[in-house]
Structures are given as C-alpha cells and as structure tokens.
Design a protein around this motif. Structure first.
Motif: not given
Ligand SMILES: Cc1ncc(C[n+]2csc(CCOP(=O)(O)OP(=O)(O)O)c2C)c(N)n1
Ligand SMILES: [Mg+2]
Length: 597
Positions: A252, A398, A420
C-alpha cells in the motif's frame, strides 16, 4: 475422437482452457477460424477492435488485471505484422498473451502467394515474431496442433510469463483429423520454486544485521501474488519498500513504509534511501535504467557499497546489471514465506531500523514540503499535479489505471499511490504508445465491476483513436483522460534539454505561425458515439471525472494540461554518449543530487 477441423480443435481447446475471449481482426487467412468461433459464441466471445495493435494490448492488460490469459487472432501478412510492437510490450513486462496468427496454405509455401513473407524461409512469420515472444510454433498439419497448443499455453504461463505465438497456415484451420484434445495448461504460478535453506539463512542473517535495509519490488511480486506476504514481512521488520511501476500496489503506497518509485522520475525519499541503503532486498525487480538512474553509482543505488540480495525466477535477471551478494532463483511469494518462517524460527528478531526510518521521515517531509503546495494550485491550462491528485481523490482503491507513455506517465510514476495489486498498468519495459488507451478496454473486460481509467497523452491517444469505436461496438465503459499538452512533450523536453533549446518535430502545429493544433477530441469522441467533456480549468476536472466514472459508459475527458510544468528530477537518466548533465529541465530539487559516497 471423431474427426475434427483444426479451427474447431483450437476453439474447443480455448474453451477447455477457460479462455473467455478472442481479441482479433479478420482477414482471408483466418476466416476458417472465425467460423467455429461463431458456432461457439455463447462460450467464447470474439471482440474485434479496429487495429491488431489494440487486440494485443487488450489481451496484455486483461492478463495483468486477472492473471488469466486470453487469445488474439490475426490474419496472414500485414495483420499479424501489426502485433509485433504490442507483443514486445507484453514480453518486456512479462505478460502472457496467446497470439494466434494465420498464414498462407502450406501447398502455396514458397510460391509467393498473396501476403507470404518468404525471402529467407517459407511463410516466415515465425522469424518476424521470434524476438518478441517466448516461443513460436507453426503446426503445418492438424495432428501437430494438440502438442503446439499444449506447449504454447504451458510456455506462456510457466516460469516468467510472456506472450507466445501459434502461426497456423490457412489449410490447417480447414483440414480434419482424428486427434486427441490436449489437457489445458497449468495456471499461472502452478509451480513455485523456492530458495534453499542455506540461502534463506544467509539472506536473513544479512537482513538482520542491516542498519539501513530497503526492499525493492517489481512485477515479479505482482505476478507471484505475494502482496500479503510482502506486507507482512516489511511491516514485521519495519523495512521500507520501493516500488517499481509494475510492482505498484503490492505494498500500500499510502503506508509510511512506502517510499514510492525510484530513479529520475521517482520520489526523493526513494532515491535517498536507495543510494544510502546498506542492504537492498530486490524481489522480482530488474534494475532497468529508469529505476536505476542509468546505473550511475550513487544516484539511485550504490552497489557494490550496498549489499544486494536479489530474488527472481528468471536467471537472466540475476546479475544482469548488478552482481548480487546473494542471488536467489525463486518465486517471490515462496521466498517471502520462507523468510517469514525463518523470522518466526528466530523469534522474530530482525534489524533495528529506527534511526533509518527517522532519516527517511525527514526526506519524505522535505519532498512533501517541496511538492505538495502545487497539488492545490488551480490554473488554466491545468498543472499536472492537480490531475494526479484529483484522480486519486475520485477513484476508489480498486479502480484500475491503464497508463500510456510520456511525461503524463512520469507524473503518475512519481505521485500515484496505488493501494492494491494489479490496479496500476504500465508499459514499462517497452513503453509502447497506445498501451494505456487500448489496454484499458481489455482491463475493463477483465474487471467489469471496477472503474477503469486510461491516462493517455494526446500523442498516444491519436495513435489509437479507434479504441472509441470498439468501446461503443462492445459497450465497454472505459474513461479516457486525454492529457492534452499539444505535443510529444516528453520528447520535446529531452530535445530542449540536450539540443540547445530548439524544438523540431515534437509539438503539434498548424500553419506557418505554428499555432498549436490537435483535433477537438470531444467532438471526435461524440462522432464515435462516445460522451465527452473538454476540461480547460483545473476547477472542473474533478467533477468531470466523477461524472464520467458514474456514467458507466465510454467517456472521454479532453484535459488541457500545462506543457511547461515539468516533473521534478530526483534521480538521473543518461543517454550515452550525450554528456550527463545534472537535470536542467526539471524543477531542480536541491541539494541532494550529489551522489552519496
Ligand atoms: C509507438 C511509439 N512511438 C514512439 C515512441 C517514443 N515516444 C515516447 S513518449 C512520446 C511522446 C508521447 O506523447 P504524448 O502521448 O502526447 O505524451 P506527453 O509526453 O506529451 O505527455 C514518444 C513519441 C514510443 N514510446 N512508442
Ligand atoms: Mg502530449
């Protein structure tokens, strides 16, 4: 097995292999393949873009998002020659594509029929495609197809994935034989090689003794799906992580331990940490020139002063640019699991990085203080940072960014925080223009429920503008952000920096007075049936992007960006024999450019 036509066998094999799409363009050479695809249209979908380049970029991006391959289909001669560049993109970024090409009938080999290349060898596409695939097959009889299909699909997914080619002469689609259906290839990562116990012990010893360790990750970590293990290991031992473009999101990037990208267009703290590290743990990363400041010691890295643990499953990458102190031929996830087990075995004792992290926090602050103020600036034309910041604010974690090539990409390399894995697609090894604008279509088919945004320069977009037709024909709701700076600005900036400030052939002009020129992209989009907004003021971009994403249909945002604001250089990039100069065209970041001793 009853007799089956070659094209039927290929179709059935694709279906048995769970390949849901063929991205392909027709020609007289492959009509025999289109027919069984019609019969099987409820099991496998043919998407036919307007250029073969797009078909392969789509397949490449599909694989990067889903880690499952699709096939492409091109006809003999020119249609197949159009796939060389995108295959090179896939090869240099380790992305699997099953490229089925057609060729002339075997009975016409060497007679120079229409579209045969035969100067040196009959039906010679295999030699054209050879440098840009892992391997190519040319089955000349139907009974050669089963082995070719099994070997090709196995090859593209095993070890370091990559594109493969099956070149099928016209008659082989048509002819029949009673052949066995081969078994589908094992999926990606079916076999995972590990390090030896001695290698793990030695690597852990080196890491545990380090005072200034960094982890450097690349596409190998993404492909190995090792994000969880990487995160656990980095956090457990408080080791900072530098991400190369196709590794972005495995760790991350909003985490305090994430340093961002490295090299000329990396983040200041990453270069500072990279060149001062005493131990670098490189996993599935390959130290290309752009992530290594052209290998000039002391800019991004400082080998051999720094020790290198290099882990890769391709032996060609171990020692390509820096001889490792410990070179480990292993799958990234397996290696990280082994390291975690070793750490457990040793009671969790690792390096003490407290002082190191406090230096890093200082570099981070300096970088933020230098760069952040510009993120809030409203201007027309728009400051580049603003677009990156607004994309970050609008898009969910996402969402998938399909990035094209150019200075627009440099801004994303430097400031995008992927959260991600498999959300940040970059043509890194080959930098093929059109990858982002075209790949976005494949990415959306791989992840229909997530927003997919292409970031494409005006130059890149005009290489593949027909992607709009495909989006409309197949209802693929991609958003294209056209980074419109009226030129090939990344190259213009190199030209200005290295060749006395003269611009030639790098900006888009019309007429003697050199008026900046571009098509009206919004009008172009509308003529294709795609909704569009022209954005000239930074105040308007965020809402426009929100609207486009929500609309859930193909959408173009033509965004006018300031061509005179350059990304700050924090590392270096050299093009020998041009003498290397400290960055002159970036907003020079002081005073850390002198190499560390
Ligand atoms: C197919 C291809 N042709 C040429 C190049 C060389 N090249 C790299 S970036 C670039 C300019 C990109 O222009 P644009 O898309 O407008 O992006 P900008 O740099 O202006 O943001 C060119 C010509 C390339 N990478 N790929
Ligand atoms: Mg441009």
């Amino acid at each position: 097995m009853p007799k089956i036509k070659g094209a039927e066998l290929i179709t059935e094999y694709l279906i048995a292999s769970d390949i849901p799409y063929v991205f392909g363009i027709c020609g007289h050479g492959n009509v025999g393949m289109l027919d069984p695809l019609y019969e099987a249209r409820d099991k496998i979908t043919l998407v036919s873009p307007r250029h073969e380049q797009v078909a392969v970029h789509m397949a490449d991006a599909y694989f990067r998002v889903k880690h499952k391959p699709v096939a492409t289909l091109t006809s003999c001669g020119p249609g197949s020659c159009n796939i060389i560049m995108p295959l090179a993109c896939a090869l240099t970024d380790s992305s699997a594509v099953l490229a089925i090409s057609a060729n002339v009938p075997t009975s016409q080999f060497n007679r120079s029929p229409f579209q045969e290349i035969n100067r040196h060898f009959q039906a010679d596409f295999v030699n054209i495609v050879r440098p840009v695939v892992k391997r190519s097959w040319q089955p000349t009889r139907v009974d050669m197809l089963p082995l070719a299909l099994r070997q090709a699909t196995t090859t593209m997914l095993s070890g370091r994935p990559g594109p493969v080619n099956i070149d099928v002469p016209f008659n082989v689609f048509q002819e029949e034989d009673d052949v066995e259906m081969p078994p589908p290839a094992p999926p990606l990562n079916a076999q995972r090689s590990g390090a030896s116990p001695d290698e793990i012990a030695a690597a852990f010893d080196m890491i545990a003794k380090a005072e200034r360790p960094v982890i450097f990750i690349g596409h190998g970590v993404t492909l190995s799906e090792a994000s969880r293990e990487l995160t656990e290991f980095a956090k457990k031992h408080a080791i900072p992580v530098i991400s190369s473009p196709n590794g972005m999101g495995c760790f991350d990037m909003t985490d305090a331990l994430s340093l961002g990208f490295i090299g000329r267009n990396g983040a200041y703290q990453a270069n500072e940490a990279g060149r001062r590290a005493d131990v670098v743990i490189a996993i599935g990363a390959r130290f290309d020139d752009r992530s290594a400041s052209s290998w000039m010691p002391g800019y991004s890295w400082n080998f051999p002063t720094s020790k290198l643990i290099h882990v890769d499953l391709d032996p060609a990458e171990l020692g390509r640019n820096y001889p490792p102190d410990i070179g480990i031929l292993a799958d990234a996830r397996t290696f990280l699991r082994q390291l975690l087990a070793e750490s457990e075995r040793r009671g969790g004792k690792g390096p003490n990085t407290k002082a190191w992290l406090s230096s890093i926090a200082g570099w981070k602050k300096r970088w933020d203080d230098f760069t952040r103020p510009n993120f809030g600036v409203h201007a027309s034309p728009i400051r580049p940072e603003r677009i990156v910041a607004d994309c970050q604010a609008v898009l969910p974690d996402d969402a998938i960014l399909a990035c094209d090539v150019g200075v627009n990409h440099n801004w994303y390399m430097q400031f995008w925080n992927a959260r991600k894995p498999q959300t940040m697609l970059n043509s890194w090894g080959f930098s093929g223009m059109g990858f982002g604008a075209a790949g976005a279509l494949g990415a959306k088919l791989a992840a229909p429920d997530r927003p997919v945004v292409a970031i494409a320069g005006d130059g890149c977009f005009t290489m593949v503008p027909h992607v709009l037709c495909t989006a409309v024909e197949y209802n693929i709701p991609v958003v294209w952000v056209i980074w419109n700076n009226f030129g090939w600005v990344s190259i213009r900036d190199i030209q200005l920096g290295m060749f006395g400030g003269r611009e030639h052939g790098t900006m888009f002009h019309q007429g003697d007075n050199k008026k900046p020129y571009n098509p009206d992209f919004a009008a172009l989009a509308r003529s294709c049936g795609v909704e569009a907004i022209t954005v000239t003021k930074s105040e308007d971009f965020k809402a426009a992007l929100e609207h486009a994403v929500k609309a859930n249909k193909p959408f173009v945002l033509d965004v006018h960006v300031d061509a005179e604001v350059r990304p700050p250089s924090t590392g270096a990039w050299e093009l020998p024999p041009t003498p290397y100069k400290e960055p002159v065209f970036g907003e020079r970041f002081l005073p850390a450019m002198t190499p560390a001793k």
